[in-house]
Motif scaffolding. Structure first.
Motif, PDB file in Angstrom:
ATOM      1  N   TYR A 159       1.242   0.668  -9.533  1.00  0.00           N
ATOM      2  CA  TYR A 159      -0.207   0.703  -9.695  1.00  0.00           C
ATOM      3  C   TYR A 159      -0.726  -0.732  -9.658  1.00  0.00           C
ATOM      4  N   SER A 160      -1.839  -0.928  -8.986  1.00  0.00           N
ATOM      5  CA  SER A 160      -2.431  -2.271  -8.946  1.00  0.00           C
ATOM      6  C   SER A 160      -3.658  -2.314  -9.852  1.00  0.00           C
ATOM      7  N   GLN A 217       0.825  -1.206   0.000  1.00  0.00           N
ATOM      8  CA  GLN A 217       0.000   0.000   0.000  1.00  0.00           C
ATOM      9  C   GLN A 217       0.858   1.255   0.000  1.00  0.00           C
ATOM     10  N   GLN A 277       2.201   1.824  -3.449  1.00  0.00           N
ATOM     11  CA  GLN A 277       1.143   2.352  -4.308  1.00  0.00           C
ATOM     12  C   GLN A 277       0.844   3.817  -3.975  1.00  0.00           C
ATOM     13  N   TYR A 334       0.465  -5.862 -10.849  1.00  0.00           N
ATOM     14  CA  TYR A 334       1.126  -4.622 -10.457  1.00  0.00           C
ATOM     15  C   TYR A 334       2.007  -4.132 -11.598  1.00  0.00           C
TER      16      TYR A 334
END
Length: 409
Positions: free
Chosen positions: A270-271, A261, A264, A289
């Motif tokens: 980016y997921s 997290q 990100q 990802y």
């Protein structure tokens, strides 16, 4: 070294569209993606419009001369001391995440009809919490990514005298070394590598580590490098945890989750969640990802050039985000569709991305997931094939990926 200026028309159009309208304009994006340069270009446009320079107030909190203004009360008083209440004033607060409780300043300045407010930030969490709650409905956000392949190509067309000798494939090979705007000024690959190391360190030590408040930098970097190594492959937190355990590295599920997290939130990764095409439901089992710049792999992995197919997939993902789509990984039965792109009207477009399809078995394998879809939304197969670059397979359009990247739509 002279800073290269790329006039990024799509992002500038956003600023001009919302200029003088009753909303805070927010530019978010990873460090060194070009937010400050974009603001400078917009400020030049304001001068061309006839705006008095004294009515353009610019504060960049990366500059030490503004360090005192990281106190939100001092910042508020400073801005009000500079504005002319009889005219429209354009206030730019760059890298505002350095100001504790900056949302209070933004809210107070926003309600004054003589101020048109623009703010930038280099991580996702600066727009979370109190700001989102306090300013809901009062701001509009534009996410800034590093250069697109089209912007990269345009700059070289205008500034590189040998460009006529280069093919799109040659340019792509240069592009995937890094898409950060400042790397255009680099003369050698070593300079680019050194610069990317500095950017990576800045992201980790200024954004990720302070946010996570962790002293275990080694474990954090292990997670980051693992995500970079599995770019484009569905992965779960449990799988990451178990992979570390098999290498005798002890790390908890919650720690891995928190580190991901943080990576990100720094906008380094980016997921992409999975999307069940039949039934239109999100799946929670695993995600893919992608890096904000594929060149970052060079400083994170021992063999960054391996798996060119997933590198291309990463480039296509970022371009879909630039074009304003919500992006998902598609699932049809046991088959995976690389991307399901959803526009603002909830229209879908399906994309399968593969390095080449000259082998008939490869072509058949890549077409099969798209053939399983029963709806009539557009379906594309993007490749780097150098022969038979275009085709149509019962409505599935095969297209050269570089031509697609350079296309307007």
């Amino acid at each position: 070294m002279k800073t290269p200026y790329v006039r990024r028309d799509a992002y500038l159009q956003f600023l001009h569209t919302w200029q003088d309208r009753d909303l805070i304009k927010v530019l978010s994006g990873v460090r060194r993606s070009g937010k400050s340069t974009l603001l400078r270009l917009f400020q030049q446009d304001l001068l061309v419009q006839g705006i008095d320079p004294e009515n353009i107030i610019v504060i960049n909190f990366e500059f030490i001369e503004f360090e005192e203004l990281t106190d939100y009360r001092k910042l508020h008083d400073y801005v009000l001391s500079k504005v002319d209440k009889t005219k429209k004033n354009y206030v730019f607060l760059d890298e505002i995440q350095h100001v504790d409780q900056f949302e209070k300043v933004a809210d107070s300045l926003y309600v004054r009809d003589y101020i048109d407010l623009y703010i930038t930030g280099s991580n996702a969490f600066f727009l979370s919490g109190e700001l989102a709650t306090l300013l809901t409905g009062r701001y509009i956000e534009q996410h800034i990514l590093p250069l697109s392949f089209a912007e990269f190509t345009q700059w070289h067309t205008e500034n590189n005298p040998i460009i006529q000798q280069l093919s799109n494939r040659d340019l792509y090979a240069m592009y995937i070394r890094s898409s950060f705007p400042y790397t255009l000024a680099m003369d050698t690959q070593q300079e680019t590598y050194d610069y990317l190391q500095a950017v990576y360190a800045s992201i980790m030590f200024k954004d990720v580590i302070p946010r996570l408040n962790t002293a275990d930098v080694n474990s954090l970097e292990r997670v980051a490098k693992y995500l970079a190594s599995v770019t484009g492959s569905p992965i779960s937190i449990n799988k990451i945890k178990n992979s570390f355990a098999s290498n005798h590295v002890k790390i908890s599920f919650e720690t891995v989750k928190r580190y991901i997290q943080g990576l990100q939130d720094s906008l380094l990764f980016y997921s992409v969640p999975q999307f069940k095409v039949r039934g239109r439901a999100l799946l929670q089992s695993s995600e893919k990802y992608y890096l904000v710049d594929v060149g970052m792999r060079r400083i994170m992995l021992p063999d960054a050039n391996a798996d060119q197919g997933h590198i291309l997939e990463n480039v296509i993902y970022l371009e879909l985000v630039r074009r304003g789509y919500k992006v998902y990984v598609g699932r049809v039965d046991e088959y995976e569709i690389d991307f399901v792109a959803v526009d603002t009207l909830q229209n879908l477009t399906y994309y399968q991305v593969v390095l080449e399809t000259l082998n008939p078995d490869t072509l058949s394998r890549e077409l099969r997931p798209l053939q399983k879809i029963s709806d009539s939304y557009p379906k594309y197969l993007l490749t780097l094939d150098t022969i038979a670059t275009e085709a149509n397979y019962d409505g599935i359009v095969k297209m050269n990926a570089l031509d697609w990247l350079l296309s307007k739509n």
